[in-house]
Write an enzyme that holds these catalytic residues in place. Structure first.
Site, PDB file in Angstrom:
ATOM      1  N   LYS A  11     -30.448  -3.161   5.860  1.00  0.00           N
ATOM      2  CA  LYS A  11     -30.445  -2.929   7.164  1.00  0.00           C
ATOM      3  C   LYS A  11     -28.951  -2.782   7.863  1.00  0.00           C
ATOM      4  CE  LYS A  11     -34.667  -3.184   7.149  1.00  0.00           C
ATOM      5  NZ  LYS A  11     -35.443  -4.266   7.372  1.00  0.00           N
TER       6      LYS A  11
HETATM    7  C1  LIG Z   1     -37.266  -4.656   7.369  1.00  0.00           C
HETATM    8  C2  LIG Z   1     -38.013  -4.631   8.123  1.00  0.00           C
HETATM    9  C3  LIG Z   1     -39.176  -5.753   8.527  1.00  0.00           C
HETATM   10  C4  LIG Z   1     -38.860  -7.162   7.654  1.00  0.00           C
HETATM   11  O1  LIG Z   1     -37.795  -7.685   7.472  1.00  0.00           O
HETATM   12  P1  LIG Z   1     -37.289  -8.717   6.371  1.00  0.00           P
HETATM   13  O2  LIG Z   1     -36.028  -9.270   6.909  1.00  0.00           O
HETATM   14  O3  LIG Z   1     -37.328  -8.046   5.227  1.00  0.00           O
HETATM   15  O4  LIG Z   1     -38.535  -9.849   6.730  1.00  0.00           O
HETATM   16  C5  LIG Z   1     -40.112  -5.612   9.393  1.00  0.00           C
HETATM   17  N1  LIG Z   1     -40.147  -4.663   9.935  1.00  0.00           N
HETATM   18  C6  LIG Z   1     -39.416  -3.493   9.833  1.00  0.00           C
HETATM   19  C7  LIG Z   1     -39.642  -2.162  10.639  1.00  0.00           C
HETATM   20  C8  LIG Z   1     -38.540  -3.589   9.001  1.00  0.00           C
HETATM   21  O5  LIG Z   1     -37.545  -2.495   8.668  1.00  0.00           O
END
Ligand SMILES: *Cc1c(COP(=O)(O)O)cnc(C)c1O
Length: 382
Positions: free
Chosen positions: A186
């Site tokens: 991210k």
């Molecule tokens: C990465 C992501 C999540 C989940 O995030 P985690 O921190 O891995 O639980 C949820 N929604 C979207 C759109 C994502 O890209």
């Protein structure tokens, strides 16, 4: 053995800042949620202009806490996009409520369609979860108006959108609750990590208890001499983050604006270079739109209908270019098919069948970009 990509899909921007932040925590001899986490929450809330921020171990927990704190449970319905990561819908099912899948606006703007929210809202609908795909804003003006009319809470899955805004207002503070992910790939990375922001005191109170076993005090409070014992007032969870990851988060937060600006630059270069190809470029019509400031989390393209996606991705791979798909629609996964066999979402299904995500990260340079574009021309056969 991990594949060695010439250009990976995503990459960390870690340097001495993260290393020193982690060493500082290790030397402090306090590892579980405490002062560093409070500082991370304070700075994140300040960036967002949010009243409250709660760091958690991942965005899935933030989404679950959002649903619980809004009182969502059995007998309720929550409208969600299908073109998202599966956690966007899973968090609703965790509570015993039902998910209702909404289609996207269009291939050019693959965020939740406000008309679909209107279509799906019933007397049982308690909330809508919107997801700012790629860090590009959903149609929040219309969505907030519809939500107010139907008395729906709004949860923003802002996993793609830290640092993004619409009309000067950060994504994540438009609705009742905003949820962020700090997973490795991210825009702000701590390995695993997440944040929940809200302006609602009632929600903040519940999240604070639910994050840590429903307890009235933390180990940290007792270490500080603020409390000797605790009560348990609700069925809570252990969704806490720790000081090591919060320290990485603080270092990453300091780089976010600069890294998002670099992502914007690469995105504009991609759009420029690919304009004359047969690819369709979602969101490119928004280039230069004054009211939006996206986070440019990923770079999606749509292949021509006749192009085989697997062959295209294989050819990119042969040239060392990693690609991905965002996303296989949630309603088409076998688990969801079994629960919701009748759902069809034409726009989402067409988009998802043609979508390929190209590499995008702040450490990419001109040579990387040129390598991706050259491989792409070769893979498309022009
Ligand atoms: C990465 C992501 C999540 C989940 O995030 P985690 O921190 O891995 O639980 C949820 N929604 C979207 C759109 C994502 O890209």
């Amino acid at each position: 053995m991990m594949a060695q990509w010439r250009v990976p899909l995503a990459d960390l921007d870690f340097d001495e800042a993260e290393t020193e932040a982690v060493l500082h925590v290790l030397n402090s001899r306090w590892l579980s949620m405490g002062g560093v986490t409070q500082e991370f929450e304070r700075q994140f809330a300040a960036m967002m202009g949010a009243q409250y921020a709660f760091a958690v171990s991942n965005a899935t927990q933030a989404l679950h806490l959002a649903c619980l704190a809004l009182g969502i449970g059995a007998g309720d319905e929550v409208i969600v996009p299908s073109l998202s990561f599966v956690a966007t819908a899973n968090c609703v099912l965790y509570t015993g409520a039902q998910a209702r899948f909404a289609d996207i606006l269009s291939a050019d703007e693959p965020t939740i369609s406000p008309a679909e929210i209107e279509r799906l809202a019933t007397s049982r609908t308690r909330a809508v979860i919107v997801m700012h795909y790629g860090g590009f804003p959903c149609r929040m003006g219309e969505i907030m108006e519809i939500a107010a009319r139907h008395n729906l809470a709004v949860i923003e899955d802002s996993a793609h959108a830290p640092g993004a805004s619409l009309a000067g207002r950060p994504l994540g503070v438009w609705g009742d609750v905003g949820c962020f992910s700090f997973f490795s790939n991210k825009n702000l990375s701590t390995g695993e990590g997440g944040m929940l922001v809200t302006h609602r005191k009632d929600v903040a109170r519940k999240v604070s208890a639910l994050r840590s076993h429903g307890m009235t005090s933390l180990t940290w409070d007792r270490h500080q001499g603020h409390a000797y014992t605790y009560d348990v007032t609700t069925l809570g969870y252990n969704y806490r983050i720790d000081e090591i990851r919060s320290a990485i988060g603080l270092a990453q937060l300091g780089k976010l604006a600069q890294n998002n600006a670099r992502r914007a630059e690469i995105t504009r270069q991609y759009w420029q270079a690919l304009r004359e190809t047969p690819l369709q470029l979602p969101f490119s019509h928004l280039e230069g739109a004054a009211e939006i400031s996206p986070a440019y989390h990923i770079f999606p393209v749509l292949l021509p209908k006749e192009t085989s996606r697997w062959q295209f991705m294989d050819k990119m791979k042969a040239n060392g270019i990693q690609t991905s798909i965002h996303y296989p629609p949630i309603h088409q996964f076998s688990y969801y098919r079994r629960i919701f066999p009748a759902v069809t979402l034409p726009q989402t299904e067409q988009f998802a069948a043609r979508e390929v995500t190209l590499p995008l990260h702040p450490r990419m340079d001109k040579t990387d970009l040129d390598a991706v574009i050259a491989a792409l021309h070769a893979a498309l056969g022009n």
